[in-house]
Design a protein around this motif. Structure first.
Motif, PDB file in Angstrom:
ATOM      1  N   TYR A  87      -8.604   8.187 -39.911  1.00 45.93           N
ATOM      2  CA  TYR A  87      -7.413   9.030 -39.778  1.00 45.93           C
ATOM      3  C   TYR A  87      -7.851  10.358 -39.171  1.00 45.93           C
ATOM      4  O   TYR A  87      -8.439  11.208 -39.858  1.00 45.93           O
ATOM      5  CB  TYR A  87      -6.755   9.242 -41.132  1.00 45.93           C
ATOM      6  N   LEU A 118      -1.349   5.355 -43.169  1.00 45.60           N
ATOM      7  CA  LEU A 118      -2.484   4.448 -43.037  1.00 45.60           C
ATOM      8  C   LEU A 118      -2.095   3.022 -43.390  1.00 45.60           C
ATOM      9  O   LEU A 118      -2.480   2.067 -42.714  1.00 45.60           O
ATOM     10  CB  LEU A 118      -3.622   4.917 -43.951  1.00 45.60           C
ATOM     11  N   ALA A 119      -1.306   2.862 -44.454  1.00 43.88           N
ATOM     12  CA  ALA A 119      -0.931   1.523 -44.918  1.00 43.88           C
ATOM     13  C   ALA A 119       0.014   0.815 -43.952  1.00 43.88           C
ATOM     14  O   ALA A 119       0.040  -0.414 -43.885  1.00 43.88           O
ATOM     15  CB  ALA A 119      -0.296   1.608 -46.309  1.00 43.88           C
ATOM     16  N   THR A 120       0.789   1.593 -43.194  1.00 45.85           N
ATOM     17  CA  THR A 120       1.708   0.995 -42.212  1.00 45.85           C
ATOM     18  C   THR A 120       1.120   0.981 -40.811  1.00 45.85           C
ATOM     19  O   THR A 120       1.631   0.291 -39.927  1.00 45.85           O
ATOM     20  CB  THR A 120       3.037   1.766 -42.174  1.00 45.85           C
ATOM     21  N   GLY A 121       0.082   1.788 -40.600  1.00 46.72           N
ATOM     22  CA  GLY A 121      -0.483   1.899 -39.254  1.00 46.72           C
ATOM     23  C   GLY A 121       0.365   2.735 -38.322  1.00 46.72           C
ATOM     24  O   GLY A 121       0.193   2.678 -37.109  1.00 46.72           O
ATOM     25  N   ARG A 122       1.288   3.550 -38.902  1.00 52.97           N
ATOM     26  CA  ARG A 122       2.206   4.341 -38.089  1.00 52.97           C
ATOM     27  C   ARG A 122       1.829   5.817 -38.107  1.00 52.97           C
ATOM     28  O   ARG A 122       1.352   6.339 -39.115  1.00 52.97           O
ATOM     29  CB  ARG A 122       3.642   4.181 -38.592  1.00 52.97           C
ATOM     30  N   LYS A 131      -6.559   2.148 -37.416  1.00 50.45           N
ATOM     31  CA  LYS A 131      -6.143   0.776 -37.697  1.00 50.45           C
ATOM     32  C   LYS A 131      -5.278   0.799 -38.940  1.00 50.45           C
ATOM     33  O   LYS A 131      -5.198   1.805 -39.643  1.00 50.45           O
ATOM     34  CB  LYS A 131      -7.359  -0.131 -37.934  1.00 50.45           C
ATOM     35  N   ARG A 132      -4.599  -0.296 -39.187  1.00 53.43           N
ATOM     36  CA  ARG A 132      -3.848  -0.406 -40.422  1.00 53.43           C
ATOM     37  C   ARG A 132      -4.844  -0.576 -41.566  1.00 53.43           C
ATOM     38  O   ARG A 132      -5.754  -1.416 -41.487  1.00 53.43           O
ATOM     39  CB  ARG A 132      -2.877  -1.581 -40.371  1.00 53.43           C
ATOM     40  N   CYS A 133      -4.708   0.228 -42.608  1.00 52.47           N
ATOM     41  CA  CYS A 133      -5.706   0.262 -43.668  1.00 52.47           C
ATOM     42  C   CYS A 133      -5.096  -0.071 -45.030  1.00 52.47           C
ATOM     43  O   CYS A 133      -3.921   0.208 -45.287  1.00 52.47           O
ATOM     44  CB  CYS A 133      -6.344   1.645 -43.752  1.00 52.47           C
ATOM     45  N   LYS A 134      -5.931  -0.639 -45.878  1.00 56.45           N
ATOM     46  CA  LYS A 134      -5.562  -0.850 -47.275  1.00 56.45           C
ATOM     47  C   LYS A 134      -5.940   0.411 -48.047  1.00 56.45           C
ATOM     48  O   LYS A 134      -7.089   0.840 -48.006  1.00 56.45           O
ATOM     49  CB  LYS A 134      -6.269  -2.073 -47.838  1.00 56.45           C
ATOM     50  N   TRP A 168      -0.922  -3.736 -48.941  1.00 57.44           N
ATOM     51  CA  TRP A 168      -1.595  -2.682 -48.189  1.00 57.44           C
ATOM     52  C   TRP A 168      -1.726  -1.384 -48.985  1.00 57.44           C
ATOM     53  O   TRP A 168      -2.562  -0.540 -48.650  1.00 57.44           O
ATOM     54  CB  TRP A 168      -0.842  -2.393 -46.888  1.00 57.44           C
TER      55      TRP A 168
END
Length: 439
Positions: A87, A118-122, A131-134, A168
């Motif tokens: 991020y 982060l969880a949505t990748g937006r 990237k989309r992250c957990k 996520w």
């Protein structure tokens, strides 16, 4: 009557820190069992103290690891793995980062909005995640339902289908599930809670978590904040967990009172060990009344800035990253109050640019109006140069945004040389500064 098992807790704590333990006579200190039976198994230790409730622990320190210097071997830079920023440049795998702020500024609201980004990748706040992250967000102070409200408000404001977060995003409350990785004892000093750290690492790995947010940091330990050595041990353990799990960990930390001055990253409450241990440290500050006047906002308490590093080395107000907290209704109230709970959601806010919407012809119109009189530089004067400018541009000086825009235009045009400041005497023969259109 049940006999109290004196010493069992010290024994368990010693075992958690790698010591092998035996029950010993409380008077002589002699072990009650053969030294070969020393153990760090909690169940074995509890059984011993059931048998010897008055015993004191005799501890055998763990064998020190043999150190070996590693010879340097050249690696082609082109083959080296890149740093894994998740991020911006704030969150990076295998490192801990931190947010420093006083209470009520918006650090929890910002951290949770970033977690959902982060969880949505937006790019919810203008920063696109790598990237989309957990993400695992742990709040050590608030109940779970309060975090649920904040997540719901963020989803409503940004138009996110909440089911997108399933698988996520993980959220937990310290009221239900404590995460205490270190404690401090007046006799034995600071110790890391090895079983808790192991459970924490296992949970992160089992769920393949990418980012862990601990909010606030103080709720994750029981050590004295002014003890630099103790805080160093705790902060470095979080860094070690980040390295072991290949995650980015963020610690949300309170600042001490600054007497109204802007906080810096060095104002983190307690020792400076947290600042020294993390790779990236952000500091949040509420907008001041002076900055509110410059920007033209009505309620400065709803705005805050974020800097990475010392505030006195940071950019001027218009160059910082700014955020606004907006109210979002959850719609969970009864029919007589359909608005329901109101929750503050962090949004990105751009410092107004006085030149937005201004053209060359606008300056020419302002120059004509300025040429019709004699105008002072001071914006406190009744004959301030901003008045003819506002008239030419049809701006209302009673409006805070419009007045801030005119103030900004005066400074910009003087700085560019389009307007010049000259000294002259007023009607009372007092020397004053006046503004004219450059010849």
């Amino acid at each position: 009557m049940k006999v109290e098992r004196v010493g069992v807790y010290d024994a368990l704590n010693a075992a958690a820190n790698g010591f092998a333990v035996l029950p010993a006579d409380a008077r002589t200190g002699e072990p009650l069992l053969d030294i070969s039976k020393a153990s760090s198994d909690p169940e074995v230790i509890r059984a011993w103290w059931d048998q010897y409730p008055g015993a004191e622990p005799a501890c055998i320190p763990p064998k020190a690891k043999e150190l070996k210097a590693t010879p340097y071997v050249w690696r082609d830079p082109a083959d080296m793995p890149r740093r894994e920023f998740l991020y911006g440049t704030h969150l990076i795998r295998k490192f801990a980062s931190a947010k420093f702020a006083a209470g009520g500024v918006g650090k929890s609201a910002l951290a949770l909005a970033e977690a959902i980004a982060l969880a949505t990748g937006r790019a919810l706040l203008g920063v696109a995640p790598a990237k989309r992250c957990k993400v695992w967000y742990w709040n050590g102070e608030d109940p779970q339902e309060e975090t649920d409200r904040r997540v719901a408000a963020i989803c409503l404001h940004f138009g996110i289908d909440g089911t997108m977060l399933e698988g996520w995003l993980w959220t937990d409350s310290g009221r239900d599930q404590e995460i205490i990785i270190a404690t401090q004892n007046p006799k034995s000093g600071t110790s890391i809670a090895i079983p808790m750290v192991k459970s924490l690492v296992d949970t992160i790995l089992d769920n393949e978590i990418d980012v862990v947010i601990i909010d606030p940091f103080v709720s994750s330990h029981r050590v004295t904040e002014n003890d630099n050595g103790a805080m160093d041990m705790v902060a470095k353990k979080w860094t070690a967990i980040a390295g072991e799990t290949n995650t980015a960990i963020e610690l949300i930390h309170h600042t001490k009172k600054t007497g109204g001055a802007d906080a810096t990253v060095e104002d983190g409450r307690g020792a400076v060990a947290v600042l020294n241990a993390v790779r990236s440290a952000q500091v949040l500050n509420k907008m001041s009344e002076a900055d509110a006047a410059k920007s033209g906002v009505a309620n400065h308490r709803s705005y805050f800035s974020v800097d990475n590093g010392k505030i006195n080395l940071g950019p001027p107000p218009e160059g910082k990253d700014w955020y606004q907290i907006v109210p979002v209704s959850l719609g969970n109230g009864p029919s007589v109050a359909p608005a329901g709970d109101s929750v503050g959601v962090v949004t990105r806010w751009k410092w107004p640019d006085p030149l937005d919407g201004i053209s060359g012809s606008d300056f020419e119109a302002a120059a004509v109006e300025i040429g019709r009189g004699r105008w002072r530089e001071s914006n406190q004067a009744t004959d301030w140069v901003g008045r003819p400018i506002a008239k030419a541009l049809r701006l209302d000086l009673d409006s805070k945004p419009d007045r801030a825009k005119v103030n900004g235009l005066v400074k910009i045009w003087i700085g560019q040389g389009s307007l010049v400041v000259v000294e002259d005497q007023d009607e009372k023969r007092m020397t004053r500064k006046y503004v004219q259109v450059a010849a």
